[in-house]
Scaffold this motif. Structure first.
Motif, mmCIF file in Angstrom:
data_model
loop_
_atom_site.group_PDB
_atom_site.id
_atom_site.type_symbol
_atom_site.label_atom_id
_atom_site.label_comp_id
_atom_site.label_asym_id
_atom_site.label_seq_id
_atom_site.Cartn_x
_atom_site.Cartn_y
_atom_site.Cartn_z
ATOM 1 N N VAL A 221 -3.556 0.520 1.605
ATOM 2 C CA VAL A 221 -2.316 0.588 2.401
ATOM 3 C C VAL A 221 -1.874 -0.825 2.761
ATOM 4 N N LYS A 222 -2.848 -1.669 3.177
ATOM 5 C CA LYS A 222 -2.519 -3.067 3.542
ATOM 6 C C LYS A 222 -2.036 -3.848 2.328
ATOM 7 N N LEU B 11 0.693 6.174 -2.823
ATOM 8 C CA LEU B 11 -0.754 5.954 -2.842
ATOM 9 C C LEU B 11 -1.434 7.320 -2.915
ATOM 10 N N ILE C 278 4.508 5.426 7.763
ATOM 11 C CA ILE C 278 4.392 5.850 6.350
ATOM 12 C C ILE C 278 4.095 7.355 6.340
ATOM 13 N N LEU D 224 -4.272 5.070 10.563
ATOM 14 C CA LEU D 224 -2.936 4.584 10.162
ATOM 15 C C LEU D 224 -1.917 4.758 11.286
ATOM 16 N N ILE E 165 1.958 8.500 1.171
ATOM 17 C CA ILE E 165 0.523 8.639 0.875
ATOM 18 C C ILE E 165 0.208 10.110 0.616
ATOM 19 N N LYS F 63 1.143 -1.619 0.326
ATOM 20 C CA LYS F 63 2.301 -1.212 1.168
ATOM 21 C C LYS F 63 3.046 -0.013 0.555
ATOM 22 N N HIS G 129 1.875 0.456 9.990
ATOM 23 C CA HIS G 129 1.781 1.527 8.985
ATOM 24 C C HIS G 129 2.013 2.923 9.551
#
Length: 375
Positions: A49-50, A13, A84, A75, A57, A53, A81
């Motif tokens: 993010v939701k 992301l 991540i 987060l 990032i 997934k 999360h």
């Protein structure tokens, strides 16, 4: 790290409020075959993010409304999360900002304007860490399944063998009682005695194995009840009278009239049986095994002392460890599995106590345990 990474298995992301930055990063990472999702501000980033997934990032620090540090903070508070990894994209190079970034949960930093090679190396490094973590997790799960499968198999084997072994044991017990030495001759009687002893040992081993595996796979529940420890110990000593007399060993009990405990009677019997069996196994002929039951400081202490071969100092540390399964031969070369003591330790702890021992090579050993008295 020499592991093969397939970038198409990973989604990154990219979060930046400058469209040109997003496009540049997208092109660079798409060329590397990564899957890409994008967001142009902090709120959008949290939604993405939701929805997406992502596995990693890339997060710009300087954004209006909600900066990168704040996004990271949100987060890291979210259990789903929080793991991540985040690489901050920043034009800030001051130490204070970098410290703040790591406090916010950064895994790495990339300075703007960024260098293409550096970006790819830092991204690939984070992805390889994720890959390594996943491999470890899958191997751990596989190992757990293997161990449970193995323990179930042990349990089935021990259960199925215990019954026929019990029948043979009873037959041999009957024969030894009804066929005295003067009737069948010294040699035959000795063979019969040896066979009897072997089946007793095998039966005890299968019994231990069955209980150990059941305990390991969580199928053995502790059932507490009122127990007189002295009565339990006396019962076990009676069972071993014949085995002890074959080696001309006297088992002596020193105990009060009764000691009430609240424990699992089967587990306690198994512990006493194993300790007494070991003491006889490692005792010399014409010696004494002393069993004591004491009541002190809210606990009952049971100890079994032999005057046998003892355990060398370097071997004492190997006892009671699952990985070593250490065992030695008895004074008549009786074989042990090392499993009995592990079982004793497990059962005593399940009843709120501790197992301990002291030993001196050539002088003998004392094995004992304590469990709380009945309140």
């Amino acid at each position: 790290m020499n592991m093969e990474i397939n970038p198409s298995n990973y989604k990154i992301l990219i979060v930046d409020d400058v469209v040109a930055n997003v496009l540049l990063l997208k092109v660079l990472l798409t060329n590397e075959k990564f899957n890409i999702a994008t967001a142009s501000n902090g709120i959008q980033a949290l939604e993405q993010v939701k929805n997406e997934k992502p596995d990693l990032i890339l997060l710009d620090v300087m954004m209006p409304d909600m900066d990168g540090f704040e996004v990271a903070h949100h987060l890291k508070k979210d259990p789903e999360h929080k793991d991540i990894p985040i690489i901050f994209l920043t034009a800030l190079n001051s130490t204070a900002d970098i410290v703040k970034g790591f406090q916010a949960g950064a895994n790495d930093f990339i300075s703007k304007p960024f260098n293409k090679e550096e970006l790819i190396i830092r991204v690939t490094h984070q992805i390889s860490l994720i890959e390594a973590k996943r491999i470890i997790l899958s191997q751990t799960e596989e190992l757990k399944r293997t161990i449970v499968g193995r323990d179930k198999l042990y349990s089935v084997i021990a259960h199925d063998l215990r019954s026929p072994m019990g029948s043979i044991k009873m037959v041999l017990n009957m024969l030894i009682i009804n066929l005295p030495e003067d009737k069948i001759g010294e040699e035959m009687y000795e063979l019969l005695t040896m066979a009897n002893q072997t089946t007793e040992d095998v039966f005890a081993l299968l019994d231990n194995l069955l209980k150990w595996t059941k305990s390991q796979i969580g199928k053995l529940k502790v059932v507490h009840q009122d127990v007189d420890m002295v009565e339990v110990v006396q019962g076990v000593i009676e069972i071993f009278t014949m085995v002890a007399s074959l080696k001309k060993i006297n088992v002596r009990l020193v105990a009060p009239e009764e000691v009430a405990v609240y424990a699992d009677i089967d587990m306690i019997k198994t512990v006493v049986r194993n300790l007494l069996s070991n003491a006889i196994k490692f005792s010399n002929e014409n010696s004494e095994v002393l069993v004591t039951v004491e009541n002190r400081e809210g606990m009952v202490f049971v100890s079994v002392q032999d005057h046998g071969c003892g355990i060398a100092d370097e071997n004492q540390t190997k006892l009671l460890h699952t990985d070593t399964h250490f065992s030695t031969f008895g004074t008549n070369n009786e074989e042990g599995s090392g499993l009995g003591l592990l079982l004793c330790k497990d059962f005593v702890q399940k009843n709120g106590g501790e197992l301990w021992f002291t030993s001196k090579k050539g002088e003998g050993s004392i094995f004992g345990f304590n469990i709380p008295l009945k309140k």
